[in-house]
Each structure stands twice: as structure tokens, then as C-alpha cells.
Motif scaffolding. Structure first.
Motif, PDB file in Angstrom:
ATOM      1  N   TYR A  84       0.950  -1.566   0.226  1.00 16.75           N
ATOM      2  CA  TYR A  84       0.320  -0.261  -0.129  1.00 16.75           C
ATOM      3  C   TYR A  84       0.773   1.255   0.189  1.00 16.75           C
ATOM      4  CZ  TYR A  84      -2.739   3.582   1.901  1.00 16.75           C
ATOM      5  OH  TYR A  84      -4.021   4.117   2.164  1.00 16.75           O
ATOM      6  N   PHE A  85       1.678   1.048   0.796  1.00 24.42           N
ATOM      7  CA  PHE A  85       2.875   2.061   0.940  1.00 24.42           C
ATOM      8  C   PHE A  85       3.509   2.348  -0.377  1.00 24.42           C
ATOM      9  CE2 PHE A  85       3.189   4.465   5.100  1.00 24.42           C
ATOM     10  CZ  PHE A  85       1.284   3.657   6.007  1.00 24.42           C
ATOM     11  N   TYR A  86       4.090   1.861  -1.190  1.00 24.93           N
ATOM     12  CA  TYR A  86       4.841   1.958  -2.340  1.00 24.93           C
ATOM     13  C   TYR A  86       3.547   2.063  -3.467  1.00 24.93           C
ATOM     14  CZ  TYR A  86       9.627  -0.282  -1.467  1.00 24.93           C
ATOM     15  OH  TYR A  86      10.917  -0.474  -1.946  1.00 24.93           O
ATOM     16  N   ALA A  87       2.624   1.894  -2.981  1.00 27.74           N
ATOM     17  CA  ALA A  87       0.954   2.306  -4.576  1.00 27.74           C
ATOM     18  C   ALA A  87       1.119   3.968  -4.014  1.00 27.74           C
ATOM     19  CB  ALA A  87      -0.075   1.813  -3.960  1.00 27.74           C
ATOM     20  N   LEU A  88       1.376   4.377  -3.149  1.00 21.29           N
ATOM     21  CA  LEU A  88       1.466   5.223  -2.784  1.00 21.29           C
ATOM     22  C   LEU A  88       2.098   6.305  -2.919  1.00 21.29           C
ATOM     23  CD1 LEU A  88       0.148   5.703   1.173  1.00 21.29           C
ATOM     24  CD2 LEU A  88      -0.969   6.125  -0.557  1.00 21.29           C
ATOM     25  N   LYS A  89       3.713   6.196  -3.016  1.00 23.67           N
ATOM     26  CA  LYS A  89       4.953   6.435  -3.251  1.00 23.67           C
ATOM     27  C   LYS A  89       4.533   6.590  -5.157  1.00 23.67           C
ATOM     28  CE  LYS A  89       7.165   7.043   0.762  1.00 23.67           C
ATOM     29  NZ  LYS A  89       7.541   8.135   1.451  1.00 23.67           N
ATOM     30  N   LEU A  90       4.276   5.545  -5.890  1.00 28.42           N
ATOM     31  CA  LEU A  90       4.466   5.920  -7.361  1.00 28.42           C
ATOM     32  C   LEU A  90       3.646   6.531  -8.123  1.00 28.42           C
ATOM     33  CD1 LEU A  90       4.543   1.416  -7.774  1.00 28.42           C
ATOM     34  CD2 LEU A  90       6.787   3.701  -8.509  1.00 28.42           C
ATOM     35  N   SER A  91       2.395   6.816  -7.292  1.00 26.08           N
ATOM     36  CA  SER A  91       1.149   7.992  -7.523  1.00 26.08           C
ATOM     37  C   SER A  91       0.392   8.781  -6.502  1.00 26.08           C
ATOM     38  CB  SER A  91       0.286   6.988  -7.531  1.00 26.08           C
ATOM     39  OG  SER A  91       0.175   5.971  -6.649  1.00 26.08           O
ATOM     40  N   LYS A 149       1.601   0.966 -12.183  1.00 22.85           N
ATOM     41  CA  LYS A 149       2.238   0.487 -10.849  1.00 22.85           C
ATOM     42  C   LYS A 149       1.387   0.594  -9.399  1.00 22.85           C
ATOM     43  CE  LYS A 149       6.463   0.188 -13.789  1.00 22.85           C
ATOM     44  NZ  LYS A 149       7.891   0.942 -13.757  1.00 22.85           N
ATOM     45  N   GLY A 150       1.029   1.629  -9.382  1.00 22.88           N
ATOM     46  CA  GLY A 150       0.729   1.534  -8.531  1.00 22.88           C
ATOM     47  C   GLY A 150      -0.767   2.189  -7.938  1.00 22.88           C
ATOM     48  N   ILE A 151      -1.475   1.288  -9.093  1.00 21.36           N
ATOM     49  CA  ILE A 151      -3.277   0.483  -8.966  1.00 21.36           C
ATOM     50  C   ILE A 151      -2.406  -0.596  -8.259  1.00 21.36           C
ATOM     51  CG2 ILE A 151      -4.870   0.555 -10.234  1.00 21.36           C
ATOM     52  CD1 ILE A 151      -4.571   2.328 -11.677  1.00 21.36           C
ATOM     53  N   LEU A 152      -1.745  -1.481  -9.986  1.00 22.43           N
ATOM     54  CA  LEU A 152      -1.614  -2.432  -9.123  1.00 22.43           C
ATOM     55  C   LEU A 152      -1.132  -3.058  -7.996  1.00 22.43           C
ATOM     56  CD1 LEU A 152      -0.217  -3.723 -12.642  1.00 22.43           C
ATOM     57  CD2 LEU A 152      -2.163  -4.467 -11.656  1.00 22.43           C
TER      58      LEU A 152
END
Length: 291
Positions: A84-91, A149-152
Motif C-alpha cells: 500500500y505504501f509503495y502504491a502511495l509513493k508511485l502514484s 504500477k501504483g494501482i496494481l
């Protein structure tokens, strides 16, 4: 009875508000996601342990089966947080939070496999409405960009979160909610300890106040309240009502980091909010019938 349901619903919504702060904090804290989650789990575990000692909450585990349940639940909690935190960082906060909120879809479909409860057609329809809201967020999907990528990662995080909640649901009648959170946080901390040796934590001192905030407000208080609310709601109901979390998160992001939602975000957010209203009314009627 009506007052009890209103009180329980307000408690769940307050838990959701506290958890919603994770979006802004996850985006704002200048550390790798896995390092943020390690310190989040460590600090939150310390807060909850002190609370359990003060309140004299029983921290004994009754059986090996329960130990396995806490181990698996903690694993999925850690996987959910990191992705989840990777998704936030990417998007951004809106995309990261809304993509993760495909979890009501997964929860509604998976819950019958974890309990004697039959698949509820209303839950499926409401969950699909949430999914439609997410579709409006990023209609032009391309695997080449960071938002995709953030969505995935957000969707994978949703799967982990659904599994964690469904596994945890079985423990809420036999264990205090604070104790459950403590056990799972200890598992997350142990699993992520290797992060200290390969992740960049050089700016730990400057980020310390924000790490404390995400540990105390978002995790120790918010998630413990959420676990406690599972005594009064099914996982599917709690998940769908909790879908208001991205709305809270987007508002908080606008106030504190000036992220302005676009037109599609408003459309998607409105659809998600609609499911919350419908499920709140439906669960209230269901509560009256079962009392």
C-alpha cells in the motif's frame, strides 16, 4: 437498539478516519515503504503493549491454532502495509487509496469461504459499485507508467488486507482487540527486521515525529478500533462502510499537502461514498431484524 447501532457505526467511522491518515503520512514520510512499516509496527506495538499492561489485558494465547492464525494474519497485515505504501509513493494519495479500496469486492467474494455465511448479492453489487468508482479514477490504464504500477500494488494490497481481516474475524470473540493487534504487530516487526540491514534509514531522526504519528494515531488507535468493530459488523459490512476512507484521505491530502483531485476522482469518490450510505442503511435494518 437503534442507539447501539448508531454508536457502533460512529465508532467504525471514527476508526476509519484515523486509519485514513495513513495516505498522507505514507506519501509524506521520506523513507522507503518497508522501513516506514517496520518502525510503524515497532512503535505501535510498544504503545499497545503499554496500554494492555495498564488495562491488565490478558496477553496469553490459548492454542497452537490461534498462534498460527496470528502468524498468518500478521504476515498479510505486513504485506498489505508495504504494498500500500509503495502504491502511495508511485502514484498519489487519491490513486493509492482508491485502488486499495477494491478490498470490499474481494472481501464480499471471499467471506463465504471463511464462515457459514452465504454470499450476499447486495454486498457483491455494492462492491462492484466501489470497483466502478476506482475505474473512473484512471480509465487510461498503461503498465508503463508509475500510476498503473501504483494501482496494481494497491489492488494486491487490497487482497492482503481482505485476507487479514477475514482471518482476524475468527479471533475477535476470544481475544481483546488490542491483544490481537499487538500479536500481529509483533509478527510484522519480526518479519521486517532485515530491513535495518539493507534499507536506507539515514534520515530516521528527521522523520521520527511522523513515524510516531502513523504508529499511534493510524495504527495503535485506528486499527485497534477497527478490529474491535468486527464484533458488531460482518467483515463485508465493515469493509464497505470503511470505503469512505479514501474520501477522508483525499480531504486530508488536500488540506496538508495540497493534492487537488481531478474530475475522475470526484466521480469515483462519489460512487464509493454512495456505497457507504447504502450499506450503512442496509446494515442498520439488518441489525434491527437480528436483535
Amino acid at each position: 437498539m437503534q442507539n447501539n447501532h448508531t454508536k457502533n457505526l460512529a465508532f467504525l467511522l471514527l476508526a476509519t478516519l484515523f486509519i485514513s491518515t495513513s495516505g498522507v503520512l505514507g506519501k509524506y514520510i521520506a523513507m522507503p515503504p518497508e522501513a516506514i512499516i517496520l518502525f510503524r509496527a515497532l512503535f505501535a506495538a510498544a504503545f499497545i503493549y503499554l496500554f494492555c499492561r495498564i488495562k491488565k489485558i490478558d496477553l496469553s494465547i490459548h492454542s497452537k491454532k490461534d498462534k498460527l492464525s496470528f502468524l498468518i494474519g500478521g504476515f498479510f497485515m505486513g504485506a498489505h502495509w508495504v504494498t500500500y505504501f509503495y502504491a502511495l509513493k508511485l502514484s498519489n494519495v487519491a490513486i493509492g487509496m482508491l485502488s486499495m479500496f477494491t478490498f470490499p469486492v474481494m472481501t464480499a467474494l471471499l467471506e463465504p469461504f471463511f464462515s457459514k455465511q452465504k454470499l450476499n448479492g447486495v454486498h457483491v453489487l455494492l462492491a462492484l459499485l466501489v470497483l466502478l468508482g476506482v475505474y473512473f479514477l484512471v480509465p487510461n490504464f498503461s503498465i508503463e507508467n508509475d500510476e498503473a504500477k501504483g494501482i496494481l500494488l494497491g489492488v494486491f494490497s487490497a487482497l492482503c488486507y481482505s485476507l487479514r481481516n477475514l482471518i482476524t474475524k475468527k479471533s475477535v470473540t476470544n481475544y481483546n482487540s488490542s491483544a490481537i493487534m499487538l500479536f500481529q504487530l509483533i509478527i510484522v516487526s519480526v518479519l521486517l527486521l532485515p530491513v535495518l540491514f539493507f534499507s536506507d534509514i539515514s534520515n530516521f531522526n528527521s522523520q521520527f515525529p511522523f513515524l510516531l504519528l502513523v504508529a499511534l494515531l493510524t495504527t495503535a488507535i485506528g486499527h485497534t478500533m477497527l478490529v474491535n468493530s468486527l464484533q458488531n459488523f460482518s467483515v463485508s459490512t465493515a469493509s464497505i462502510i470503511g470505503s469512505i476512507q479514501p474520501i477522508f484521505g483525499i480531504i486530508i491530502a488536500y488540506i496538508f499537502i495540497n493534492e487537488i483531485p481531478n474530475k475522475n476522482t470526484y466521480i469515483g469518490g462519489s460512487l464509493i461514498l454512495l456505497t457507504v450510505v447504502i450499506e450503512s442503511i442496509r446494515s442498520k435494518k439488518s441489525s434491527k431484524q437480528t436483535k
